[in-house]
Enzyme design. Structure first.
Site, PDB file in Angstrom:
ATOM      1  N   HIS A   1       0.801  -1.242   0.000  1.00  0.00           N
ATOM      2  CA  HIS A   1       0.000   0.000   0.000  1.00  0.00           C
ATOM      3  C   HIS A   1       0.825   1.279   0.000  1.00  0.00           C
ATOM      4  CE1 HIS A   1       1.088   0.072   4.207  1.00  0.00           C
ATOM      5  NE2 HIS A   1       0.535   1.255   4.344  1.00  0.00           N
TER       6      HIS A   1
HETATM    7  N1  UDP Z   1      -3.654  -4.728   8.891  1.00  0.00           N
HETATM    8  C1  UDP Z   1      -4.922  -5.255   9.031  1.00  0.00           C
HETATM    9  N2  UDP Z   1      -5.601  -5.655   7.913  1.00  0.00           N
HETATM   10  C2  UDP Z   1      -5.077  -5.586   6.667  1.00  0.00           C
HETATM   11  C3  UDP Z   1      -3.757  -5.063   6.527  1.00  0.00           C
HETATM   12  C4  UDP Z   1      -3.085  -4.622   7.669  1.00  0.00           C
HETATM   13  O1  UDP Z   1      -5.423  -5.388  10.138  1.00  0.00           O
HETATM   14  O2  UDP Z   1      -5.765  -5.952   5.707  1.00  0.00           O
HETATM   15  C5  UDP Z   1      -2.971  -4.275  10.121  1.00  0.00           C
HETATM   16  C6  UDP Z   1      -1.587  -4.844  10.292  1.00  0.00           C
HETATM   17  O3  UDP Z   1      -1.645  -6.114  10.899  1.00  0.00           O
HETATM   18  C7  UDP Z   1      -0.935  -3.782  11.161  1.00  0.00           C
HETATM   19  C8  UDP Z   1      -1.543  -2.513  10.665  1.00  0.00           C
HETATM   20  O4  UDP Z   1      -2.757  -2.882  10.023  1.00  0.00           O
HETATM   21  O5  UDP Z   1      -1.268  -3.962  12.519  1.00  0.00           O
HETATM   22  C9  UDP Z   1      -0.562  -1.886   9.702  1.00  0.00           C
HETATM   23  O6  UDP Z   1      -1.169  -1.039   8.880  1.00  0.00           O
HETATM   24  P1  UDP Z   1      -0.577  -0.571   7.493  1.00  0.00           P
HETATM   25  O7  UDP Z   1       0.160  -1.671   6.845  1.00  0.00           O
HETATM   26  O8  UDP Z   1      -1.726   0.053   6.800  1.00  0.00           O
HETATM   27  O9  UDP Z   1       0.365   0.639   7.905  1.00  0.00           O
HETATM   28  P2  UDP Z   1       1.889   0.872   8.226  1.00  0.00           P
HETATM   29  O10 UDP Z   1       2.262  -0.001   9.381  1.00  0.00           O
HETATM   30  O11 UDP Z   1       2.689   0.624   7.006  1.00  0.00           O
HETATM   31  O12 UDP Z   1       1.956   2.318   8.603  1.00  0.00           O
END
Ligand code: UDP
Length: 357
Positions: free
Chosen positions: A207
């Site tokens: 993403h």
């Molecule tokens: N996550 C979730 N469902 C999904 C994808 C990610 O619950 O379909 C959770 C993941 O386990 C983590 C959090 O969302 O706890 C991370 O979010 P994301 O990857 O959007 O953001 P980043 O960590 O890169 O800022």
């Protein structure tokens, strides 16, 4: 003590849930929650509040789908009003999104203390909007809660000793959340069974703007996952932005694409996959929490200790590097007993430190 928590994006709900649970143990602290609306999709927001038992937001700003300037600007305007009305002792912000920046900037300019959870992280890539947000928010905070030793060292190198900002090595609230909810879902109906998912599979998430905004990078990653899915299933809970771009460019993955899942489903996928491929910050760590190797589909990571200890391989979006890293997974045997993110009580440490101020 009055705390105003500003959240707006998926990973922030996970982190804030851990701290809110801790705050509730203290009758002398009250928390109000502002949901900026940055992630407005029900599959990425509502589901988190429902299943994770996060207190419902006291304010819902409903700001989304705008350029970063319009989004941050509108958030600032609304947050100014809320902070002036609520007069919190601390404004608590998480991670590195536009909501984090808006919460911190509004509070600092109105002379309210900012506490930043997940402070001190650096990817050293100033093209990432998240990196800009991290640097700015750290600098205007009153207290910085660092998840790792690396984060503390980053701040030292930037001269933070001279700024009079309180720096605490709290450990990582995402580790608290993973431990707590993994226990909670034990014995619950299986999502994998419901979806008919059997056998080995790779869990993938994509993403980050650096991948989704560059179609050559995105198609290279999809092509690599297509090839890998000839050896074992690949499951991609797809981010709405990624879905839109794939559809617009008529790219149809040959592996299993599912709607974004709730955190509980995500935990089950993490526990049962053979390895993780992701450009997410949080998911890289969650892979390690559940003793899975990770291939990171970015050029760098702010979670460098995962690289240094061999849990993580960085490939960017390069087809050859991704497929080679996949083939090499079996040869790597990292020692998952090394503890990198604290003892699972970061939220307790955070609340204890807030009360000291
Ligand atoms: N996550 C979730 N469902 C999904 C994808 C990610 O619950 O379909 C959770 C993941 O386990 C983590 C959090 O969302 O706890 C991370 O979010 P994301 O990857 O959007 O953001 P980043 O960590 O890169 O800022």
């Amino acid at each position: 003590m009055k705390i105003l928590t500003v959240v707006g994006a998926r990973p922030q709900f996970v982190k804030a849930a851990a701290v809110s649970r801790e705050i509730k143990k203290h009758s002398d602290i009250s928390e109000k929650i502002v949901h900026t609306g940055q992630h407005f999709d029900a599959s990425m927001s509502e589901i988190f509040f429902d299943e994770m038992d996060i207190p419902r937001p006291d304010y819902n700003l409903n700001i989304h789908g705008l350029t970063h300037g319009a989004m941050t600007g509108q958030m600032l305007e609304k947050l100014d009003g809320i902070i002036l009305a609520e007069k919190p002792d601390f404004v608590l912000v998480y991670g590195d999104t536009n909501s984090t920046l808006a919460g911190a900037l509004s509070a600092a300019k109105l002379h309210h203390k900012v506490a930043h959870v997940e402070a001190g992280l650096r990817s050293f890539n100033m093209n990432m909007p998240e990196e800009i947000n991290r640097i700015l928010v750290d600098r205007i905070s009153h207290t910085l809660f660092c998840p790792t030793e690396t984060a503390i060292k980053n701040l030292e190198k930037e001269g933070y000793k001279n700024f009079g900002i309180k720096i605490v090595r709290s450990g990582d609230v995402m580790y608290d959340a993973a431990l707590y909810y993994a226990e909670k879902i034990k014995g619950k109906a299986s999502f994998l069974e419901k979806c008919g998912i059997k056998g080995r599979f790779i869990l993938a998430t994509i993403h980050r703007a650096e991948n989704t905004d560059d179609i050559s990078k995105l198609s290279s990653i999809i092509k690599a996952l297509d090839i890998i899915s000839e050896s074992e299933n690949v499951i991609l809970p797809i981010h709405p932005r990624t879905r839109k771009i794939l559809e617009q460019n008529n790219i149809r993955p040959r592996f299993t694409v599912i709607d974004p899942v709730g955190y509980f489903e995500m935990l089950e996928l993490l526990q049962n996959c053979s390895a993780v491929m992701t450009d997410s910050g949080g998911v890289q760590k969650e892979a390690y929490f559940f003793k899975k190797q990770c291939i990171t589909l970015r050029e760098e990571t702010e979670w460098v200790e995962l690289l240094e200890n061999g849990f993580n391989t960085i490939t960017g979006s390069d087809f050859d590097k991704i497929t080679a890293a996949y083939s090499n997974l079996e040869n790597k045997k990292p020692d998952f007993s090394i503890k990198l993110y604290g003892d699972g009580n970061a939220a307790g440490e955070i609340v204890r430190n807030l009360l000291e101020n």
